[in-house]
Design a protein around this motif. Structure first.
Motif, mmCIF file in Angstrom:
data_model
loop_
_atom_site.group_PDB
_atom_site.id
_atom_site.type_symbol
_atom_site.label_atom_id
_atom_site.label_comp_id
_atom_site.label_asym_id
_atom_site.label_seq_id
_atom_site.Cartn_x
_atom_site.Cartn_y
_atom_site.Cartn_z
ATOM 1 N N GLU A 1 8.386 5.735 -0.679
ATOM 2 C CA GLU A 1 8.733 4.940 -1.870
ATOM 3 C C GLU A 1 7.664 3.895 -2.148
ATOM 4 N N VAL B 1 4.907 5.680 -3.941
ATOM 5 C CA VAL B 1 5.284 5.937 -5.331
ATOM 6 C C VAL B 1 5.087 4.686 -6.180
ATOM 7 N N ASP B 2 5.543 3.536 -5.675
ATOM 8 C CA ASP B 2 5.398 2.287 -6.417
ATOM 9 C C ASP B 2 3.929 1.961 -6.664
ATOM 10 N N VAL C 1 3.013 13.358 -9.173
ATOM 11 C CA VAL C 1 3.272 13.975 -7.868
ATOM 12 C C VAL C 1 1.952 14.192 -7.129
ATOM 13 N N CYS D 1 0.601 10.963 -5.733
ATOM 14 C CA CYS D 1 1.367 10.550 -4.551
ATOM 15 C C CYS D 1 0.953 11.356 -3.327
ATOM 16 N N PHE E 1 8.935 12.922 -2.979
ATOM 17 C CA PHE E 1 8.159 12.288 -4.049
ATOM 18 C C PHE E 1 8.753 12.622 -5.417
ATOM 19 N N LEU F 1 10.203 9.801 -7.984
ATOM 20 C CA LEU F 1 9.558 9.644 -9.295
ATOM 21 C C LEU F 1 10.560 9.825 -10.427
#
Length: 480
Positions: free
Chosen positions: A426, A429-430, A455, A458, A471, A475
């Protein structure tokens, strides 16, 4: 309007000679002509040249392989068979007769099943017998030379019933027969090396007729494509003769593949012309029931192919590839046993391993692997458990193929174990969304094709160790 060829039905049966894959000839210790010799007349001895006073000694190896072939043909190998002399004179037959099995062959009955244009067809076997081959005549410089390297080599002659109605039937049968002989180890059945020769018996009759008309035998055609052309030519030739009010002579014809026509060789002989009688130098071949049972084959290529297609739900092309030879099929069977995943086991053989073999500088096959099926299965299990990505699994398998070791160790050494830690992923992702604010705005404005971009970013940020499924879920949640 009905065209002439539409009024007639094609009836065919085959006599196929398959060279037995034994080291020695049938009745002596000379090297068998499995491969073409470098020079003529170097693999000969007084026995296969049939010098006066010489006696044949039957090879146990030939009998063993013939029994295995009998089982592969789903025939009935016989506990008792006898050898007969087939008398005829030809320069490449030094004994003046051929030792064969006319009246009591080693195998009775049988069948070969083949998929012809998606339809499973069964072609019946009348019998299979073993016999010794003649030599080879070489025509050069206006003379005929004799090479006896092949004389005395063991053959299996497989005679079918008249079950063939098209060239597709014939070619499908021969391709399956070739697989069967390789599967049971009786022969490599390579037509280019003379290990498989086929005589096609052809007759035609009008649709609705039940009686067979005179037949023509096309001799020793040496390739699948030539067989197809010869069948088409003979079908048209016989129809033309019947349409002109003539009759077909029962004869043997030779096929000229360069000029695409056949020529008469001789009238078709009956058994009485060969003066068959039991060979006095060879006693009856007596085999025990236990000997015959021990050489049973089990599942055949067509059985495996149908199982892969109908039970494992593989596409037919994959089912065909995986059942094409015994080494591939046994490797696949082991993978399925270990992984309980038929489709992924198929994919890792046909797309990963075969691609590595194709790219290798040296010739490789499944029997050359430096790792066991268990290690390939471990890779598949880790992919299914989300411990290894599909991309990284290919890297691990490449190491296993070329450098040995085991799957778990390579995953650790290469730092490719997949991360399933949601909190860690996470954070990634951020960071990706923050670094790509413009793309985030475009996505939310309707450009949904950017999702794959996020994706990919990431995965790249996680050094390809993050679980793409997690992921994707993160997302979707953050971009909604």
């Amino acid at each position: 309007m009905t065209f002439p060829h539409e009024k007639y039905e094609l009836i065919m049966w085959l006599e196929t000679h398959v060279r037995v894959k034994s080291n020695t000839k049938m009745f002596c210790s000379c090297q068998n002509a499995i491969e073409l010799a470098d020079e003529p007349n170097i693999n000969v001895c007084p026995v296969c040249m049939w010098f006066p006073g010489m006696l044949p000694t039957l090879s146990a190896w030939v009998v063993d392989l013939a029994v295995r072939a009998s089982h592969a043909l789903k025939g009935q190998p016989q506990e008792r068979s006898i050898f007969d002399r087939k008398s005829y004179f030809y320069p490449d037959l030094p004994m003046g007769y051929q030792i064969t099995q006319m009246y009591e062959p080693i195998c009775q009955g049988g069948e070969v099943q083949s998929l012809i244009d998606g339809e499973l067809k069964t072609f019946r076997i009348h019998h299979m017998h073993i016999e010794n081959d003649a030599g080879k005549l070489v025509h050069a410089w206006g003379k005929t030379l004799c090479d006896y390297n092949r004389a005395g080599s063991p053959l299996m002659e497989i005679v079918t019933e008249p079950d063939f109605r098209s060239k597709a039937d014939v070619l499908g049968y021969l391709e399956e027969l070739q697989k069967l002989m390789r599967w049971c180890g009786a022969s490599d059945a390579d037509m280019e090396k003379g290990q498989l020769r086929c005589d096609v018996n052809i007759s035609v009759r009008k649709h609705g007729e039940t009686k067979l008309r005179n037949r023509v035998e096309l001799k020793n055609i040496n390739s699948f494509s030539s067989i197809g052309r010869a069948i088409e030519n003979e079908f048209a030739r016989q129809i033309e003769i019947y349409e002109d009010g003539g009759n077909i002579d029962q004869e043997t014809r030779g096929w000229n593949d360069e000029k695409w026509f056949s020529t008469p060789l001789r009238s078709k002989e009956d058994a009485m012309d060969y003066r068959y009688f039991p060979d006095p130098d060879l006693p009856p071949l007596l085999l025990t029931w236990e000997f015959l049972e021990e050489r049973k084959i089990g599942e055949l290529p067509i059985d495996r192919r149908l199982k892969y297609r109908d039970v494992y739900k593989l596409i037919d092309d994959d089912a065909r590839i995986l059942s094409n030879d015994r080494i591939t099929s046994e490797f696949y069977e082991k993978l399925v046993e270990l992984t309980s995943d038929p489709k992924k086991s198929c994919s890792y053989i046909t797309t990963v391993l075969f691609a590595l073999f194709e790219a290798s500088a040296v010739k490789l096959g499944l029997d050359d692997l430096k790792c066991s099926p268990e290690e390939i299965a471990n890779v598949i299990k880790m992919v299914n458990a989300d411990e290894l990505s599909s991309t990284n699994s290919k890297i691990v398998i490449e190491k296993l193929v070329f450098e040995w070791g085991n799957a778990i160790d390579w995953v650790e050494k290469l730092w490719v174990k997949q991360s399933n830690d949601t909190s860690t992923l996470e954070v990634i992702v951020d960071q990706v969304l923050l670094a790509n604010a413009n793309q985030v705005a475009e996505y939310k404005a309707g450009k949904e094709t950017l999702f794959g971009f996020f994706v990919g970013q990431c995965m790249k940020s996680s050094q390809w160790q993050g679980n793409p499924k997690i992921f994707t879920e993160l997302l979707k949640k953050k971009l909604s």
